[in-house]
Design a protein around this motif. Structure first.
Motif, PDB file in Angstrom:
ATOM      1  N   GLY A 153      27.457  -1.369 -86.413  1.00  0.00           N
ATOM      2  CA  GLY A 153      26.259  -0.739 -86.937  1.00  0.00           C
ATOM      3  C   GLY A 153      25.077  -0.843 -85.997  1.00  0.00           C
ATOM      4  N   ASN A 154      24.059  -0.044 -86.270  1.00  0.00           N
ATOM      5  CA  ASN A 154      22.814  -0.027 -85.491  1.00  0.00           C
ATOM      6  C   ASN A 154      21.629  -0.310 -86.401  1.00  0.00           C
ATOM      7  OD1 ASN A 154      24.727   1.886 -83.854  1.00  0.00           O
ATOM      8  ND2 ASN A 154      23.089   1.327 -82.455  1.00  0.00           N
ATOM      9  N   MET A 155      20.583  -0.900 -85.818  1.00  0.00           N
ATOM     10  CA  MET A 155      19.377  -1.150 -86.601  1.00  0.00           C
ATOM     11  C   MET A 155      18.772   0.160 -87.078  1.00  0.00           C
ATOM     12  SD  MET A 155      19.105  -4.348 -86.936  1.00  0.00           S
ATOM     13  CE  MET A 155      17.568  -4.272 -87.849  1.00  0.00           C
ATOM     14  N   ASN A 160      17.742  -3.454 -92.096  1.00  0.00           N
ATOM     15  CA  ASN A 160      18.820  -2.561 -92.522  1.00  0.00           C
ATOM     16  C   ASN A 160      19.618  -2.107 -91.318  1.00  0.00           C
ATOM     17  OD1 ASN A 160      20.419  -1.224 -94.333  1.00  0.00           O
ATOM     18  ND2 ASN A 160      18.798   0.040 -95.180  1.00  0.00           N
ATOM     19  N   LEU A 161      20.880  -1.766 -91.573  1.00  0.00           N
ATOM     20  CA  LEU A 161      21.771  -1.223 -90.558  1.00  0.00           C
ATOM     21  C   LEU A 161      22.305   0.112 -91.036  1.00  0.00           C
ATOM     22  CD1 LEU A 161      23.982  -4.366 -89.781  1.00  0.00           C
ATOM     23  CD2 LEU A 161      22.232  -3.408 -88.286  1.00  0.00           C
ATOM     24  N   VAL A 162      22.680   0.962 -90.104  1.00  0.00           N
ATOM     25  CA  VAL A 162      23.398   2.186 -90.411  1.00  0.00           C
ATOM     26  C   VAL A 162      24.562   2.290 -89.434  1.00  0.00           C
ATOM     27  CG1 VAL A 162      22.002   3.657 -88.885  1.00  0.00           C
ATOM     28  CG2 VAL A 162      23.188   4.668 -90.858  1.00  0.00           C
ATOM     29  N   VAL A 163      25.685   2.779 -89.900  1.00  0.00           N
ATOM     30  CA  VAL A 163      26.845   2.946 -89.033  1.00  0.00           C
ATOM     31  C   VAL A 163      26.980   4.414 -88.674  1.00  0.00           C
ATOM     32  CG1 VAL A 163      29.342   2.709 -88.800  1.00  0.00           C
ATOM     33  CG2 VAL A 163      28.028   0.977 -90.043  1.00  0.00           C
ATOM     34  N   ASP A 164      26.950   4.696 -87.378  1.00  0.00           N
ATOM     35  CA  ASP A 164      27.258   6.024 -86.872  1.00  0.00           C
ATOM     36  C   ASP A 164      28.713   5.989 -86.431  1.00  0.00           C
ATOM     37  OD1 ASP A 164      27.599   8.395 -85.527  1.00  0.00           O
ATOM     38  OD2 ASP A 164      25.751   8.251 -84.355  1.00  0.00           O
ATOM     39  N   PHE A 165      29.594   6.509 -87.264  1.00  0.00           N
ATOM     40  CA  PHE A 165      31.023   6.394 -87.008  1.00  0.00           C
ATOM     41  C   PHE A 165      31.478   7.189 -85.784  1.00  0.00           C
ATOM     42  CE2 PHE A 165      30.739   5.005 -91.417  1.00  0.00           C
ATOM     43  CZ  PHE A 165      31.569   3.885 -91.405  1.00  0.00           C
ATOM     44  N   ARG A 166      30.605   8.026 -85.242  1.00  0.00           N
ATOM     45  CA  ARG A 166      30.954   8.712 -83.998  1.00  0.00           C
ATOM     46  C   ARG A 166      31.075   7.731 -82.837  1.00  0.00           C
ATOM     47  NH1 ARG A 166      26.162  13.031 -84.089  1.00  0.00           N
ATOM     48  NH2 ARG A 166      25.086  11.046 -84.502  1.00  0.00           N
ATOM     49  N   ASN A 167      30.505   6.535 -82.998  1.00  0.00           N
ATOM     50  CA  ASN A 167      30.658   5.520 -81.961  1.00  0.00           C
ATOM     51  C   ASN A 167      32.123   5.138 -81.751  1.00  0.00           C
ATOM     52  OD1 ASN A 167      27.935   5.094 -81.200  1.00  0.00           O
ATOM     53  ND2 ASN A 167      27.592   3.820 -83.006  1.00  0.00           N
ATOM     54  N   CYS A 182      33.820  -4.662 -90.613  1.00  0.00           N
ATOM     55  CA  CYS A 182      33.560  -4.118 -91.947  1.00  0.00           C
ATOM     56  C   CYS A 182      32.567  -4.941 -92.752  1.00  0.00           C
ATOM     57  CB  CYS A 182      34.873  -4.029 -92.721  1.00  0.00           C
ATOM     58  SG  CYS A 182      36.168  -3.135 -91.868  1.00  0.00           S
ATOM     59  N   THR A 183      32.331  -6.187 -92.351  1.00  0.00           N
ATOM     60  CA  THR A 183      31.441  -7.046 -93.124  1.00  0.00           C
ATOM     61  C   THR A 183      30.049  -7.156 -92.510  1.00  0.00           C
ATOM     62  OG1 THR A 183      32.694  -8.874 -92.120  1.00  0.00           O
ATOM     63  CG2 THR A 183      33.106  -8.408 -94.411  1.00  0.00           C
ATOM     64  N   HIS A 184      29.946  -7.319 -91.201  1.00  0.00           N
ATOM     65  CA  HIS A 184      28.608  -7.374 -90.605  1.00  0.00           C
ATOM     66  C   HIS A 184      27.905  -6.017 -90.688  1.00  0.00           C
ATOM     67  CE1 HIS A 184      30.336 -11.058 -88.791  1.00  0.00           C
ATOM     68  NE2 HIS A 184      29.108 -11.500 -88.984  1.00  0.00           N
ATOM     69  N   SER A 185      28.659  -4.947 -90.831  1.00  0.00           N
ATOM     70  CA  SER A 185      28.044  -3.625 -90.921  1.00  0.00           C
ATOM     71  C   SER A 185      27.388  -3.373 -92.267  1.00  0.00           C
ATOM     72  CB  SER A 185      29.084  -2.538 -90.633  1.00  0.00           C
ATOM     73  OG  SER A 185      30.182  -2.650 -91.524  1.00  0.00           O
ATOM     74  N   VAL A 186      27.635  -4.236 -93.268  1.00  0.00           N
ATOM     75  CA  VAL A 186      26.959  -4.082 -94.569  1.00  0.00           C
ATOM     76  C   VAL A 186      25.813  -5.084 -94.718  1.00  0.00           C
ATOM     77  CG1 VAL A 186      29.039  -3.168 -95.648  1.00  0.00           C
ATOM     78  CG2 VAL A 186      28.559  -5.613 -95.836  1.00  0.00           C
ATOM     79  N   GLN A 187      25.427  -5.724 -93.620  1.00  0.00           N
ATOM     80  CA  GLN A 187      24.330  -6.693 -93.643  1.00  0.00           C
ATOM     81  C   GLN A 187      22.966  -6.032 -93.892  1.00  0.00           C
ATOM     82  OE1 GLN A 187      24.472  -8.611 -89.807  1.00  0.00           O
ATOM     83  NE2 GLN A 187      25.433 -10.442 -90.636  1.00  0.00           N
ATOM     84  N   ARG A 188      22.057  -6.848 -94.363  1.00  0.00           N
ATOM     85  CA  ARG A 188      20.631  -6.563 -94.330  1.00  0.00           C
ATOM     86  C   ARG A 188      20.017  -7.697 -93.502  1.00  0.00           C
ATOM     87  NH1 ARG A 188      19.115  -2.982 -98.579  1.00  0.00           N
ATOM     88  NH2 ARG A 188      20.895  -1.586 -98.815  1.00  0.00           N
ATOM     89  N   PRO A 189      19.963  -7.537 -92.180  1.00  0.00           N
ATOM     90  CA  PRO A 189      19.586  -8.664 -91.305  1.00  0.00           C
ATOM     91  C   PRO A 189      18.217  -9.247 -91.648  1.00  0.00           C
ATOM     92  CG  PRO A 189      20.511  -6.859 -90.029  1.00  0.00           C
ATOM     93  CD  PRO A 189      20.290  -6.330 -91.415  1.00  0.00           C
TER      94      PRO A 189
END
Length: 251
Positions: A153-155, A160-167, A182-189
């Motif tokens: 994911g990206n900041m 908050n994070l968002v995942v751009d699956f095109r990566n 799959c778990t760190h991508s659902v974080q709220r840092p």
């Protein structure tokens, strides 16, 4: 390409926790014909607060990993944060993981590569998939024979994070093993009063979406009682739900 599955607790809270998780992974491997790699961190060096739990440290942590590796025959993975940790970790671990915030640290990548172990580089929250060409090249040109890349994911604004699956397809152009965290991508840092928040409900959806985009591996932090975990409690999947998720991802 064989699918890669990585699972384990965020931090090594105790020998009992590590043994419980390792025993369950061994059972799943036997039933599902998988080769899940046990992940656990001996030092969570990037916690939000100075007062957060970090782990047992490198010496005791590597002893714990070596014990469960011998007892269960599992492959093991851990993070390293400083270049001096690479040699010792490489003597025990099958895979050395480079944390996302540190993926451009040249000395760390070089030291990890020189161990001869598989290197898993997590994509920084501030980089695109295409940008991972350069960390990958650093590791390969320093002697690494096998390098994996991991999307996490990206900041996106604050906490908050968002995942751009095109990566994922972008990184597959660089290396054949691209893993979805799959778990760190659902974080709220940093979004939970001095610690990281998140929402584990979305872990299965993250995994399945990544599969649709061509991911060849999955990283899932698990815990038998995640609400009471000492690190990343909000994001880890319940250990009892891991096998069902793996069944949905297997080819």
């Amino acid at each position: 390409m064989k699918q890669v599955f990585i699972a384990g607790p965020c931090a090594m809270e105790s020998w009992e926790l590590l043994d419980t998780v390792a025993a369950r992974l061994t059972e799943i491997n036997r039933r599902q014909g998988t080769d899940i790699i046990l992940k656990a961190s001996f030092d969570k060096a990037n916690r939000t607060s100075l007062h957060s739990f970090r782990g047992p440290g490198i010496d005791h942590g590597l002893l714990m990993l070596n014990d469960v590796k011998k007892k269960y025959g599992l492959r093991v993975l851990t993070d390293i944060h400083e270049s001096w940790q690479a040699e010792a970790a490489g003597q025990v671990c099958d895979v050395l993981q480079i944390p996302a915030f540190l993926c451009r640290q040249t000395d760390l990548l070089v030291a990890a590569a020189r161990t001869g172990r598989i290197i898993n580089i997590k994509k920084a929250q501030f980089l695109s998939g295409k940008d991972m060409r350069y960390p990958l090249e650093k590791a390969q040109e320093s002697g690494a024979q096998e390098v994996w890349l991991t999307e996490r994911g990206n900041m996106m604004g604050y906490n908050n994070l968002v995942v751009d699956f095109r990566n994922i397809p972008d990184m597959l152009e660089l290396t054949p093993t691209v893993i979805m965290d799959c778990t760190h991508s659902v974080q709220r840092p940093g979004g939970a009063d001095g610690k990281t928040g998140g929402d584990r409900r979305f872990v299965p959806q993250m995994a399945l979406a990544a599969k649709a985009f061509g991911a060849t591996g999955w990283f899932v932090e698990v815990h038998p009682d995640p609400d009471h975990a000492l690190s990343d409690a909000a994001n880890m999947l319940e250990l009892d739900k891991l096998e069902t998720l793996i069944e949905s991802l297997k080819d």
